[in-house]
Design a protein around this motif. Structure first.
Motif, PDB file in Angstrom:
ATOM      1  N   LYS A 140      31.941  39.005  21.111  1.00  0.00           N
ATOM      2  CA  LYS A 140      30.960  39.075  20.178  1.00  0.00           C
ATOM      3  C   LYS A 140      29.832  38.008  20.661  1.00  0.00           C
ATOM      4  CE  LYS A 140      29.824  37.940  15.268  1.00  0.00           C
ATOM      5  NZ  LYS A 140      30.532  37.937  13.958  1.00  0.00           N
ATOM      6  N   ALA A 141      28.558  38.354  20.568  1.00  0.00           N
ATOM      7  CA  ALA A 141      27.429  37.195  20.824  1.00  0.00           C
ATOM      8  C   ALA A 141      27.490  36.245  19.730  1.00  0.00           C
ATOM      9  CB  ALA A 141      26.088  37.950  20.960  1.00  0.00           C
ATOM     10  N   VAL A 142      27.667  34.749  20.144  1.00  0.00           N
ATOM     11  CA  VAL A 142      27.429  33.712  19.160  1.00  0.00           C
ATOM     12  C   VAL A 142      26.246  32.918  19.372  1.00  0.00           C
ATOM     13  CG1 VAL A 142      28.711  31.913  18.325  1.00  0.00           C
ATOM     14  CG2 VAL A 142      30.003  34.159  18.858  1.00  0.00           C
ATOM     15  N   ALA A 143      25.724  32.470  18.510  1.00  0.00           N
ATOM     16  CA  ALA A 143      24.626  31.299  18.859  1.00  0.00           C
ATOM     17  C   ALA A 143      25.275  30.202  19.496  1.00  0.00           C
ATOM     18  CB  ALA A 143      24.086  31.021  17.212  1.00  0.00           C
ATOM     19  N   LYS A 144      24.636  29.293  20.007  1.00  0.00           N
ATOM     20  CA  LYS A 144      24.884  28.354  20.776  1.00  0.00           C
ATOM     21  C   LYS A 144      25.362  27.377  19.592  1.00  0.00           C
ATOM     22  CE  LYS A 144      21.862  28.725  24.839  1.00  0.00           C
ATOM     23  NZ  LYS A 144      20.864  28.242  25.756  1.00  0.00           N
ATOM     24  N   SER A 145      24.744  26.920  18.684  1.00  0.00           N
ATOM     25  CA  SER A 145      25.078  26.228  17.646  1.00  0.00           C
ATOM     26  C   SER A 145      26.222  26.267  16.897  1.00  0.00           C
ATOM     27  CB  SER A 145      23.928  26.145  16.601  1.00  0.00           C
ATOM     28  OG  SER A 145      23.589  27.109  16.364  1.00  0.00           O
ATOM     29  N   GLN A 146      26.802  27.646  17.056  1.00  0.00           N
ATOM     30  CA  GLN A 146      27.878  28.111  16.535  1.00  0.00           C
ATOM     31  C   GLN A 146      28.946  27.982  17.376  1.00  0.00           C
ATOM     32  OE1 GLN A 146      27.942  28.764  13.077  1.00  0.00           O
ATOM     33  NE2 GLN A 146      25.786  27.855  13.222  1.00  0.00           N
ATOM     34  N   ALA A 147      28.966  27.810  18.632  1.00  0.00           N
ATOM     35  CA  ALA A 147      30.207  27.919  19.677  1.00  0.00           C
ATOM     36  C   ALA A 147      31.255  27.054  19.043  1.00  0.00           C
ATOM     37  CB  ALA A 147      29.594  27.522  20.873  1.00  0.00           C
ATOM     38  N   ARG A 148      32.395  27.483  19.336  1.00  0.00           N
ATOM     39  CA  ARG A 148      33.651  26.757  19.123  1.00  0.00           C
ATOM     40  C   ARG A 148      34.824  26.889  19.939  1.00  0.00           C
ATOM     41  NH1 ARG A 148      35.352  30.929  13.995  1.00  0.00           N
ATOM     42  NH2 ARG A 148      36.566  32.428  15.385  1.00  0.00           N
ATOM     43  N   PRO A 149      35.748  25.884  20.191  1.00  0.00           N
ATOM     44  CA  PRO A 149      36.627  25.826  21.075  1.00  0.00           C
ATOM     45  C   PRO A 149      37.367  27.253  21.385  1.00  0.00           C
ATOM     46  CG  PRO A 149      36.547  23.716  20.225  1.00  0.00           C
ATOM     47  CD  PRO A 149      35.563  24.513  19.199  1.00  0.00           C
ATOM     48  N   GLY A 150      37.312  27.682  22.562  1.00  0.00           N
ATOM     49  CA  GLY A 150      38.146  28.985  22.959  1.00  0.00           C
ATOM     50  C   GLY A 150      37.180  30.123  22.965  1.00  0.00           C
ATOM     51  N   ASP A 151      35.693  30.050  22.801  1.00  0.00           N
ATOM     52  CA  ASP A 151      34.665  30.806  23.205  1.00  0.00           C
ATOM     53  C   ASP A 151      34.392  31.032  24.625  1.00  0.00           C
ATOM     54  OD1 ASP A 151      34.367  31.471  20.793  1.00  0.00           O
ATOM     55  OD2 ASP A 151      32.549  30.321  20.126  1.00  0.00           O
ATOM     56  N   LEU A 152      34.015  32.176  25.175  1.00  0.00           N
ATOM     57  CA  LEU A 152      33.709  32.343  26.585  1.00  0.00           C
ATOM     58  C   LEU A 152      32.286  31.698  26.713  1.00  0.00           C
ATOM     59  CD1 LEU A 152      34.198  33.358  29.405  1.00  0.00           C
ATOM     60  CD2 LEU A 152      33.517  35.641  28.353  1.00  0.00           C
ATOM     61  N   ILE A 153      32.059  31.071  27.848  1.00  0.00           N
ATOM     62  CA  ILE A 153      30.670  30.537  28.205  1.00  0.00           C
ATOM     63  C   ILE A 153      30.195  31.124  29.503  1.00  0.00           C
ATOM     64  CG2 ILE A 153      29.225  28.657  28.823  1.00  0.00           C
ATOM     65  CD1 ILE A 153      30.185  28.433  25.860  1.00  0.00           C
ATOM     66  N   ILE A 154      29.103  31.785  29.488  1.00  0.00           N
ATOM     67  CA  ILE A 154      28.818  32.338  30.662  1.00  0.00           C
ATOM     68  C   ILE A 154      27.121  31.822  31.048  1.00  0.00           C
ATOM     69  CG2 ILE A 154      27.908  34.409  31.894  1.00  0.00           C
ATOM     70  CD1 ILE A 154      30.935  34.406  31.431  1.00  0.00           C
ATOM     71  N   ILE A 155      27.250  30.990  32.125  1.00  0.00           N
ATOM     72  CA  ILE A 155      25.864  30.247  32.540  1.00  0.00           C
ATOM     73  C   ILE A 155      25.360  31.338  33.333  1.00  0.00           C
ATOM     74  CG2 ILE A 155      24.976  28.573  34.051  1.00  0.00           C
ATOM     75  CD1 ILE A 155      27.260  26.803  33.098  1.00  0.00           C
ATOM     76  N   ARG A 156      24.010  31.450  33.231  1.00  0.00           N
ATOM     77  CA  ARG A 156      23.164  32.436  33.913  1.00  0.00           C
ATOM     78  C   ARG A 156      22.177  32.199  34.867  1.00  0.00           C
ATOM     79  NH1 ARG A 156      21.902  37.032  29.250  1.00  0.00           N
ATOM     80  NH2 ARG A 156      20.549  35.394  28.621  1.00  0.00           N
ATOM     81  N   SER A 157      21.662  32.854  35.675  1.00  0.00           N
ATOM     82  CA  SER A 157      20.576  32.829  36.403  1.00  0.00           C
ATOM     83  C   SER A 157      19.505  33.941  35.966  1.00  0.00           C
ATOM     84  CB  SER A 157      20.661  32.951  37.850  1.00  0.00           C
ATOM     85  OG  SER A 157      19.424  32.743  38.598  1.00  0.00           O
ATOM     86  N   GLY A 158      18.448  33.623  35.191  1.00  0.00           N
ATOM     87  CA  GLY A 158      17.740  34.750  34.588  1.00  0.00           C
ATOM     88  C   GLY A 158      18.656  35.536  33.322  1.00  0.00           C
ATOM     89  N   THR A 159      18.944  36.604  33.739  1.00  0.00           N
ATOM     90  CA  THR A 159      19.719  37.477  32.643  1.00  0.00           C
ATOM     91  C   THR A 159      21.157  37.748  33.428  1.00  0.00           C
ATOM     92  OG1 THR A 159      18.910  39.539  33.347  1.00  0.00           O
ATOM     93  CG2 THR A 159      17.913  38.355  31.407  1.00  0.00           C
ATOM     94  N   ARG A 160      21.308  37.192  34.479  1.00  0.00           N
ATOM     95  CA  ARG A 160      22.680  37.472  35.373  1.00  0.00           C
ATOM     96  C   ARG A 160      23.572  36.253  35.196  1.00  0.00           C
ATOM     97  NH1 ARG A 160      24.562  40.547  39.349  1.00  0.00           N
ATOM     98  NH2 ARG A 160      25.980  40.014  40.812  1.00  0.00           N
ATOM     99  N   GLY A 161      24.620  36.628  34.945  1.00  0.00           N
ATOM    100  CA  GLY A 161      25.982  35.526  34.602  1.00  0.00           C
ATOM    101  C   GLY A 161      26.240  35.258  36.014  1.00  0.00           C
TER     102      GLY A 161
END
Length: 199
Positions: A140-161
């Motif tokens: 499920k998409a989550v706002a950055k401000s609502q991130a909590r430990p255990g969430d998956l983080i995907i850093i992107r270049s443009g829209t590509r992970g």
């Protein structure tokens, strides 16, 4: 003189007697009948009043029961989510110091998406593909401000992970960074990333 003296009390007594008789007659006759009629009406009104409030209370109690059940279910779900997140964090930390290797998916070596894939499967039974760009489509998409430990983080270049990690709180994530590095808790260095909640 005696006759007039005696007759006055008789008249007074007579008037009192008549008044008393009329009063009793009104109470038992004219007023008595309407009283019994009006007494029947209020008792019907009382019965009606009792029926409607009871129905209302029954509906209200039913509503309260449903709300209480929903609240309890939500609390149970939240508790289960917290427990799963804790397992993910524990599993993520277990692999601290393990070497990065491109294409590796553990348990001795990892690349970034291989690391997240392994940890989520091991700790929460969640299956992810072995590509950061594909992993951003899961959960499920989550706002950055609502991130909590255990969430998956995907850093992107443009829209590509391009890089994957597991949020550790405080703007940091557990990740297998790159060749020559080991699994560590590192700063999320980019502002272009998405947060996905899997548990």
């Amino acid at each position: 003189m005696r006759v007039s003296t005696l007759s006055r009390p008789a008249r007074t007594l007579g008037v009192g007697t008549i008044a008393l008789s009329v009063g009793l007659g009104l109470l038992t006759g004219g007023i008595g009948s309407p009283q019994s009629a009006s007494a029947a009406t209020p008792s019907s009104a009382v019965a009606t009043t009792q029926v409607f409030p009871q129905t209302s209370v029954a509906f209200s109690q039913s509503g309260i029961t449903v709300k209480a059940a929903a609240y309890q279910a939500a609390r149970s779900k939240a508790a289960a989510s917290r427990m799963a997140a804790n397992r993910i964090m524990t599993e993520a930390a277990k692999h601290k110091g393990k070497q990065y290797k491109f294409g590796a998916a553990g348990p001795k070596r990892f690349d970034c998406s291989g690391y997240t894939m392994y940890v989520y499967k091991k700790a929460a039974g969640k299956k992810l593909p072995h590509k950061a760009n594909l992993q951003q489509r899961y959960g499920k998409a989550v706002a950055k401000s609502q991130a909590r430990p255990g969430d998956l983080i995907i850093i992107r270049s443009g829209t590509r992970g391009t890089h994957a990690g597991i949020y550790a709180g405080g703007g940091k994530m557990w990740a297998a960074p790159r060749t020559g590095k080991t699994v560590t808790k590192q700063k999320i260095w980019s502002t272009n990333y998405v947060v996905r909640r899997l548990v």
